[in-house]
Structure formats: structure tokens, C-alpha cells
Design an enzyme around this catalytic site. Structure first.
Site, PDB file in Angstrom:
ATOM      1  N   HIS A 492       0.822  -1.214   0.000  1.00 56.19           N
ATOM      2  CA  HIS A 492       0.000   0.000   0.000  1.00 56.19           C
ATOM      3  C   HIS A 492       0.856   1.264   0.000  1.00 56.19           C
ATOM      4  CE1 HIS A 492      -3.652  -2.317   0.451  1.00 56.19           C
ATOM      5  NE2 HIS A 492      -3.054  -3.020   1.410  1.00 56.19           N
ATOM      6  N   LYS A 589      21.387   5.756  27.054  1.00 53.36           N
ATOM      7  CA  LYS A 589      20.578   4.623  27.499  1.00 53.36           C
ATOM      8  C   LYS A 589      19.285   5.041  28.185  1.00 53.36           C
ATOM      9  CE  LYS A 589      20.131   0.166  28.417  1.00 53.36           C
ATOM     10  NZ  LYS A 589      19.681  -0.536  27.205  1.00 53.36           N
TER      11      LYS A 589
HETATM   12  C1  F6R Z   1      16.427   1.026  21.730  1.00 54.88           C
HETATM   13  C2  F6R Z   1      16.261   1.458  23.100  1.00 54.88           C
HETATM   14  C3  F6R Z   1      15.288   2.552  23.382  1.00 54.88           C
HETATM   15  C4  F6R Z   1      14.547   2.274  24.702  1.00 54.88           C
HETATM   16  C5  F6R Z   1      13.646   3.473  25.055  1.00 54.88           C
HETATM   17  C6  F6R Z   1      12.825   3.203  26.304  1.00 54.88           C
HETATM   18  O1  F6R Z   1      17.342  -0.017  21.630  1.00 54.88           O
HETATM   19  O2  F6R Z   1      16.899   0.972  23.993  1.00 54.88           O
HETATM   20  O3  F6R Z   1      14.393   2.711  22.337  1.00 54.88           O
HETATM   21  O4  F6R Z   1      13.797   1.118  24.563  1.00 54.88           O
HETATM   22  O5  F6R Z   1      14.426   4.608  25.259  1.00 54.88           O
HETATM   23  O6  F6R Z   1      13.617   2.934  27.403  1.00 54.88           O
HETATM   24  P1  F6R Z   1      13.067   2.223  28.695  1.00 54.88           P
HETATM   25  O7  F6R Z   1      12.681   0.847  28.340  1.00 54.88           O
HETATM   26  O8  F6R Z   1      14.181   2.292  29.679  1.00 54.88           O
HETATM   27  O9  F6R Z   1      11.867   3.010  29.138  1.00 54.88           O
END
Ligand code: F6R
Length: 594
Positions: A492, A589
């Protein structure tokens, strides 16, 4: 995001531990770094652009102290420059501050301070805090000077300050994580427990609006109540993560180590069904009076989509999944009694916490699936359950994704009276035995991806979110553009992007009916010249330029089986292209800003 750390001890000799702790926080940001040490009553600062290793090196030529604070930066206010690196000092170098978060109205405070004769050297919001404290020190003792400065602040902050002549650390928290570590010969603080595990296992988690003072022998905590300060009594939590979990061992990167840990994590979850059963029963009861909304970001959002599928298929539970940062605009219907299931590895993601705060004001109940014990989300939730994956250091989520999916599978399965343990153990065993084959395949595929500009990932049903996750892993660590799509939706529109040689990864369904449809979709892209990579169940015999057979016979568990080779494909591509998968550019992170 940024990582902050502080140590105060009876004796001189904090520098080495400070740097060791700071390195454990590098995954929170790594564009600049710095430390401040307090010795002989004076503050000395070393800071600059680059990694901690680059900035402080092996500490040669650097003094030591009985107190110190450190910072690793992910720039928000002000570009990446030596001046903008933390710690920030006041005019006379008597106050040093590190900060994680973003301050509102700092321009106004800055002008005010400059009118009073303060010279600010950086473009950051943080620097005003050091000068505010210095200004307050003119007519207040250090504690009150700090408190008055914090009283002025709006926005999000985890702040640690040191003052010349004071063997103490001054802490404040609002909407950015800050944990206190209790030691025998001193006390510590950091953005998260991972930074302090080599020093202690006893922790106190500061709450929003709290202030603390750490000396070598005392920890005192206060809270603002109706504009006045009141003392808070808090018991320490013991966190049983071992510091070895934070070592890379013989693995080249944390990401690779964490990919290899997955069979073990899944086994642990399979063996903890009773623990998850309790949570599942509570969720079931809560759902008698309200509807379910799953909230998460990034990879956790993808796990949430799979959770929606599992809850519907296995337990007949209807839910919606909202991206946390979009929650405020999409949640007008949430009402008292509804249930929010927040999923977060860190438990500190600002967008998730904000969604939860908002849902709470509407009277919703909150339950959460989290990895980090003691994190803010667990303290904002009525109930929390842990995925037991252990600390995840690589910026790209790997083992926590499969752990989240496995926990959602267990919860959904026990809700319908199922026994998920056996099936989960089978997947864990299969993964243990398949890593070498997956590795070999990932290397071949990375060779195919390395010169491409775009890669597409297609899946159907429960593996549509797995395709999204495969694409996210590849783009975030290799910087190759990647998109995940539901295989049937591709025609699509996105099909127009296929040219001769465009790589397309198909996650082949186990269910035969679905597989037939997936075959049509595969032929659609192949006939337009796509290079196809298939991950498929044994004996499926789907055409592909590169094919991997995965020994999984359960459609509902196939995201676990497919996620691991997808992660390895992303990892190997990033390494082949010379990218550091543990520290992808622009990312950190724990995303503690909105
Ligand atoms: C991708 C990644 C991010 C987290 C996001 C949420 O590999 O690590 O997309 O998943 O920042 O983080 P949390 O799970 O700590 O809330």
C-alpha cells in the site's frame, strides 16, 4: 540524560572510585565529562570534551581528595564544548555543581546573577545553580544556601554540589533519578545503582522534591512540605545485582555480551512463573473495573505491542498500546479505574513517567514491568514486576526486550490457566544451541547490508512488532536507514521504494495460513529485484538470498526466537562499518528528558 556521581569519605582517596563509577554511567551520555575533587578545603576541576578516558585518562598528574563529584554529559542546553562540560564552578571556585535534567527560566536567573556581578562562562542551565549557591552563601550557611538555590529551580534536575571547606555533598532531586549509596567509610550518590555496585549494595532512592546532605558518616534527607523543610526517614534497600554483571568479560562489546545472556534470562523467567502468577492475578482483578492501556517507549513499546497481541490471543484481554510521548494527546478517554501497564527497562524514561503521572491524576491505577529495581516507575506504580534481566549497559536494548516479551507471555498465559514454563524453557534451550549458527548467519547478512542505504523488515501478526524492533536495532547502531512494516501493508505504498538489490528481511510466520500470505509478500518484493533475507521455521522452505532456519514451533514465542538473530545482524553490521554499538551517536541509554 547525563550521568552524575558523588563520593564523600573520611580519608583522602576518592578519585579512582569516582572515575570507576563515572565509567559505569557512560552509557547515559558521552559527549563530554569531568570531575571535581575537594582536598585541603579547595576544589579542583578537570573537564573536557570526549569520553571519560580521554578527559581524565589514567589520573596521572591529577590530585585526590576526600570528596568528589563527576559527570558524563549528553548535551541539552549548550553545545558540546569544554566550557559546557560539568562540573560547573561559581565565580570564586568555591561551589561546584553537576546536574542531570533541564531547568526552566534559567535565562532569567542568569541575567539576574549577571546584574549582581556574577561571571558565567558557559551556555548551560546548570552553571546558574553554582552561582545561585554562591550568592546565597553571602548571608547563609552552606546547607541553607543550597536549599534556597534549589527552591528557585523549576524543571527537572538531579543535582549534586560540593562547597570549598565542606566535607559534604548536597543533593536535590526533581524528575531526574538520584540514588544514595551507603558505605562503611563514606557515602555515595549517582544517577543509578549500576555506578555504585563496586562500592555498596545498600541504597536509598531519593524522591521528587527531596534534598539530602551526605557526609562520611551521615545521610540526612529533607522534603519540602508547604514551602517548609521537614526531615524524612528512609530505610535502605539492598540490591542483589553483582558488580560482575557490569563487566564485559571477554566480549568485545556489552551489546554482544547481553545478546548472549538471553537464553539464561529466559530460563530464569521460565523458572519464576509463580512470581509472575501473583502479578497476573492482580492485573486480572484490576481489569474487572477498567480498561487496559499499555504505555512505553522505543524497544519497550515494541514489547508492548507484542504484549497486546499475547493478552488478546491467550487471555482474551483487550488493550491499547500508546507511545509514551504521545500519551498526553491520545488519552482523553482514560478515566478513573482504568489500568495503565507501563513497560520500561530503566524505569526512568521521562516520557513514560509523565504519562503515568498524567494517568494518575485521572484516577487510573498503574502497574509496571521494569528491569531496574528501585527505579522511579516502580515507586509511582501500584504494583510492579521485574523482568530479572540484570543490568543492561549497551545502549541498544537486547536482553531486556526478550525478557519483557517473555514476562508478557507468562502473564498472559497464566491468566488463561496455561503453563508457560515448558515452552519458554524450550526456546531458551534452542537459543543456547543456536548462537553459533545465528552468528555465522549474522556475519553473512552484515556483509550484504554494509553498503546499502536502506533495509526493510517485514512481519505479520505477532512478528509485525518484531520487524519494527529489527529495524530499530539496525538503524540505531549501524546508521543504515531501516523500516519495519506489516508485510501485507507494504504493497500500500512502501513497495515503491524497492529497487534492484534493496535488502528486505522477512520474518516468516510459523502458522501455515499466515505463511502462505507471507510468501505472496515475499514474491512481490523479489519480483521487483529485492535481495531477500528470510528468518523461517524449520522446513518452511521459503525462497531467500540468505535464509536462516530457526527451530521454533510456537507462533506466540517466535518473537523471542527471531529477535536474537535480528540483534546479531544489527550488531555485526555496526561492527563491520566501524561503529561502536555500545555508544551509538546522539543516543543515551536512559532518556530522562521529555
Ligand atoms: C532502543 C532502546 C530505546 C529504549 C527506550 C525506552 O534499543 O533501547 O528505544 O527502549 O528509550 O527505554 P526504557 O525501556 O528504559 O523506558
Amino acid at each position: 540524560m547525563c550521568g552524575i556521581v558523588g563520593i564523600v569519605r573520611r580519608r583522602v582517596g576518592v578519585a579512582r572510585d569516582l572515575v570507576k563509577s563515572l565509567k559505569k554511567l557512560e552509557y547515559r551520555g558521552y559527549d563530554s565529562a569531568g570531575i571535581a575533587l575537594l582536598s585541603n578545603g579547595k576544589i579542583e576541576v578537570i573537564k573536557g570534551v570526549g569520553t571519560i578516558d580521554k578527559v581524565v585518562g589514567n589520573l596521572e598528574g591529577i590530585g585526590d581528595g576526600y570528596a568528589g563529584i563527576g559527570h558524563t554529559r549528553w548535551a541539552t542546553h549548550g553545545g558540546v564544548s569544554p566550557e559546557n562540560a560539568h562540573p560547573h564552578l561559581s565565580c570564586h571556585g568555591e561551589v561546584a555543581v553537576v546536574h542531570n535534567g533541564t531547568l526552566d527560566d534559567f535565562e532569567e536567573m542568569r541575567s539576574e546573577l549577571m546584574e549582581k556581578g556574577h561571571e558565567l562562562k558557559s551556555e548551560t542551565d546548570t552553571e546558574v545553580v553554582a552561582h545561585l549557591i554562591e550568592e546565597n552563601l553571602k548571608d547563609r550557611d552552606p546547607f541553607n544556601a543550597f536549599v534556597e538555590a534549589i527552591r528557585r529551580l523549576r524543571g527537572s534536575y538531579a543535582i549534586v554540589s560540593m562547597m570549598a571547606g565542606e566535607r559534604a555533598l548536597f543533593l536535590a532531586r526533581n524528575k531526574s533519578p538520584l540514588v544514595i549509596g551507603l558505605g562503611d567509610d563514606g557515602n555515595y550518590c549517582a544517577s543509578d545503582v549500576a555506578a555504585l555496585l563496586h562500592l555498596t549494595r545498600r541504597f536509598i532512592f531519593l524522591e521528587d522534591g527531596e534534598i539530602a546532605v551526605l557526609t562520611p558518616s551521615k545521610v540526612e534527607i529533607w522534603r519540602f512540605a508547604d514551602g517548609r523543610l521537614e526531615r524524612v526517614d528512609r530505610k535502605a534497600d539492598v540490591i542483589d545485582w553483582s558488580p560482575q554483571l557490569l563487566d564485559r568479560g571477554s566480549f568485545e562489546h556489552f551489546m554482544l555480551k547481553e545478546i548472549y545472556e538471553q537464553p539464561h534470562v529466559l530460563k530464569k523467567i521460565a523458572e519464576s512463573v509463580d512470581y509472575y502468577r501473583k502479578f497476573s492475578t492482580k492485573l486480572d482483578r484490576m481489569l474487572e473495573d477498567g480498561s487496559l492501556t499499555i504505555v512505553a517507549a522505543g524497544t519497550s513499546y515494541h514489547a508492548g505491542l507484542i504484549g497486546k497481541f499475547l493478552l488478546s490471543k491467550l487471555a482474551g484481554v483487550r488493550s491499547e498500546v500508546l507511545i509514551a510521548s504521545e500519551f498526553p494527546e491520545w488519552s482523553s478517554h482514560i478515566k478513573e479505574g482504568d489500568v495503565i501497564l507501563a513497560i520500561s527497562q530503566s524505569g526512568e524514561t521521562a516520557d513514560v513517567l509523565e504519562a503515568v503521572r498524567m494517568a494518575r491524576t485521572k484516577g487510573a491505577r498503574v502497574i509496571s514491568i521494569v528491569n531496574v529495581p528501585g527505579s522511579t516507575l516502580t515507586r509511582m506504580s501500584d504494583e510492579s514486576v521485574f523482568i530479572q534481566a540484570g543490568p543492561e549497559v549497551g545502549v541498544a536494548a537486547t536482553k531486556t526486550f526478550t525478557a519483557q516479551v517473555a514476562v508478557l507471555y507468562v502473564i498472559s498465559s497464566v491468566m488463561s490457566g496455561g503453563n508457560p514454563s515448558r515452552e519458554l524453557l524450550k526456546i531458551s534451550d534452542m537459543l543456547y544451541g543456536s548462537m553459533e549458527t545465528f552468528e555465522h548467519f549474522a556475519r553473512e547478512v552484515s556483509d550484504l547490508f554494509k553498503e546499502k542505504e536502506h533495509v526493510f523488515f517485514l512481519g505479520r501478526g505477532i512478528n509485525y512488532p518484531t520487524a519494527l524492533e529489527g529495524a530499530l536495532k539496525l538503524k540505531e547502531i549501524s546508521y543504515i536507514h531501516a523500516e519495519g512494516y506489516p508485510a501485507g501493508e507494504y504493497k500500500h505504498g512502501p513497495l515503491a521504494l524497492i529497487e534492484r538489490g534493496t535488502p528486505t528481511v522477512m520474518l516468516v510466520p510459523i502458522d501455515e495460513n499466515l505463511r502462505r500470505k507471507a510468501l505472496y509478500n515475499l514474491m512481490e518484493v523479489r519480483s521487483r529485484g529485492a535481495l531477500t533475507v528470510t528468518l523461517q521455521p524449520e522446513g518452511a522452505d521459503m525462497p531467500g538470498d540468505e535464509s536462516l532456519e530457526v527451530a521454533c514451533t510456537e507462533e506466540l514465542l517466535s518473537p523471542l526466537a527471531y529477535a536474537v538473530p535480528l540483534q546479531l545482524m544489527a550488531y555485526r553490521t555496526a561492527v563491520l562499518l566501524g561503529r561502536n554499538p555500545d555508544k551509538p551517536r546522539n543516543l543515551a541509554k536512559s532518556v530522562t528528558v521529555e
